[in-house]
Motif scaffolding. Sequence first.
Motif, PDB file in Angstrom:
ATOM      1  N   ALA A   1       1.140  -1.436   0.002  1.00 24.83           N
ATOM      2  CA  ALA A   1      -0.217   0.269  -0.368  1.00 24.83           C
ATOM      3  C   ALA A   1       0.713   1.046   0.143  1.00 24.83           C
ATOM      4  O   ALA A   1       1.926   1.242   0.481  1.00 24.83           O
ATOM      5  N   PRO A   2       0.479   2.321  -0.349  1.00 27.87           N
ATOM      6  CA  PRO A   2       0.762   3.594  -0.483  1.00 27.87           C
ATOM      7  C   PRO A   2       1.605   3.334   0.571  1.00 27.87           C
ATOM      8  O   PRO A   2       2.648   4.151   1.498  1.00 27.87           O
ATOM      9  N   ILE A   3       0.908   4.024   2.197  1.00 30.83           N
ATOM     10  CA  ILE A   3       1.100   4.543   3.215  1.00 30.83           C
ATOM     11  C   ILE A   3       2.072   3.260   3.409  1.00 30.83           C
ATOM     12  O   ILE A   3       2.672   4.013   4.743  1.00 30.83           O
ATOM     13  N   GLU A   4       2.137   2.403   3.212  1.00 33.76           N
ATOM     14  CA  GLU A   4       3.746   1.680   3.386  1.00 33.76           C
ATOM     15  C   GLU A   4       4.519   2.445   2.928  1.00 33.76           C
ATOM     16  O   GLU A   4       5.921   1.949   4.112  1.00 33.76           O
TER      17      GLU A   4
ATOM     18  N   ASP B   1       8.078   3.575   5.018  1.00 33.14           N
ATOM     19  CA  ASP B   1       9.270   3.165   4.999  1.00 33.14           C
ATOM     20  C   ASP B   1      10.326   5.059   4.145  1.00 33.14           C
ATOM     21  O   ASP B   1      10.861   4.654   5.461  1.00 33.14           O
ATOM     22  N   LEU B   2       9.580   5.306   3.829  1.00 35.80           N
ATOM     23  CA  LEU B   2      10.085   6.841   3.653  1.00 35.80           C
ATOM     24  C   LEU B   2      10.764   7.789   5.052  1.00 35.80           C
ATOM     25  O   LEU B   2      12.157   8.326   5.157  1.00 35.80           O
ATOM     26  N   VAL B   3       9.405   7.711   5.797  1.00 36.88           N
ATOM     27  CA  VAL B   3      10.010   8.387   6.808  1.00 36.88           C
ATOM     28  C   VAL B   3      10.877   7.672   7.797  1.00 36.88           C
ATOM     29  O   VAL B   3      11.554   8.740   8.884  1.00 36.88           O
ATOM     30  N   PHE B   4      11.168   6.553   7.879  1.00 34.98           N
ATOM     31  CA  PHE B   4      11.895   5.786   8.776  1.00 34.98           C
ATOM     32  C   PHE B   4      12.807   5.784   8.134  1.00 34.98           C
ATOM     33  O   PHE B   4      14.299   5.689   9.110  1.00 34.98           O
ATOM     34  N   VAL B   5      13.542   5.809   7.047  1.00 30.88           N
ATOM     35  CA  VAL B   5      14.474   6.260   6.451  1.00 30.88           C
ATOM     36  C   VAL B   5      15.179   7.277   6.624  1.00 30.88           C
ATOM     37  O   VAL B   5      16.441   7.289   6.805  1.00 30.88           O
ATOM     38  N   PHE B   6      13.957   8.386   6.670  1.00 30.85           N
ATOM     39  CA  PHE B   6      14.471   9.944   7.389  1.00 30.85           C
ATOM     40  C   PHE B   6      14.959   9.908   8.363  1.00 30.85           C
ATOM     41  O   PHE B   6      15.890  11.060   8.371  1.00 30.85           O
ATOM     42  N   ALA B   7      14.329   9.835   9.488  1.00 28.79           N
ATOM     43  CA  ALA B   7      14.401   9.530  11.038  1.00 28.79           C
ATOM     44  C   ALA B   7      15.858   9.101  11.178  1.00 28.79           C
ATOM     45  O   ALA B   7      16.752   9.549  11.909  1.00 28.79           O
ATOM     46  N   ILE B   8      16.540   7.685  10.342  1.00 25.54           N
ATOM     47  CA  ILE B   8      17.311   7.119  10.876  1.00 25.54           C
ATOM     48  C   ILE B   8      18.873   8.416   9.758  1.00 25.54           C
ATOM     49  O   ILE B   8      20.004   8.447  10.520  1.00 25.54           O
TER      50      ILE B   8
END
Length: 88
Positions: free
Chosen positions: A10-13, A17-24
């Motif tokens: 799903a696009p929300i998933e 994932d993009l949010v977590f990559v940005f957080a890292i």
Amino acid sequence: MRAAMGDEVAPIELLFDLVFVFAISQLSSHLVTNLTWRGALETLVLLIAVFGIWSLTSFAASMPGISRRAEIGAIHRPVLQRSRQSRL
């Protein structure tokens, strides 16, 4: 593995994932700018929090035997009930 099971991402998933990559990436930037023991400890604590949230959301998104509609209904049902109660 998901494609073999017939599930689509799903696009929300992908957004999560993009949010977590940005957080890292922000955590690594924080460590580079604060290259001390305290900065390393701060980064480690935040990394543990981000990893915990990521693991829980990825587990919930890939739980076997749960349909997407059931997940969405379970999430939105309490929110809708609260909004109806607040109107009264």
